[in-house]
Design a protein around this motif. Structure first.
Motif: not given
Length: 123
Positions: A58-62, A84-86, A95-103
């Motif tokens: 499971k993950s929380s993702a913004q 470690p779980p947060r 888990v930490l889902v990976l992404g990149f910030a847009d403008e």
């Protein structure tokens, strides 16, 4: 932990290859996405299948600025699976889902551009 979203920022400090190998980044498929109204910042609760070696996490993702709940089921994503779980409100983010910030600061998910099995590790 703070990460810059400025594309013009210099690279982070050098690390050794052995340090990089400690970060376990895997491919998974989002099984379900739910609203997370208890989160301080807009987020979704994700359930992600990383295959038999890692399992379901499971993950929380913004990621609400660029994705709707309907966009996410079945989507392939990359995530760090060995942090470690947060605890984030009532949700334990595993888990930490990976992404990149847009403008505008919205997060664009890091995704593979070809099919690889769930659980495949970044090499």
């Amino acid at each position: 932990m703070h990460f810059t979203q400025d594309p013009n920022s210099p690279p982070a400090a050098d690390i050794g290859f052995d340090d990089f190998l400690k970060v376990d980044i895997r491919i998974g498929t989002i099984q379900s996405a739910e609203a997370f109204p208890e989160a301080r910042k807009p987020a979704y609760k994700l359930t992600i299948d990383f295959g038999p070696g890692v399992g379901i996490r499971k993950s929380s993702a913004q990621i609400t600025a660029r994705y709707t709940l309907e966009d996410l089921a079945g989507k392939r994503v990359m995530a760090v699976v060995n942090f470690p779980p947060r605890q984030i409100g009532p949700v334990k983010s595993e888990v930490l889902v990976l992404g990149f910030a847009d403008e505008a600061g919205g997060i664009v998910l890091g995704v593979p551009d070809a099919e690889v099995p769930n659980g495949t590790r970044l090499t």
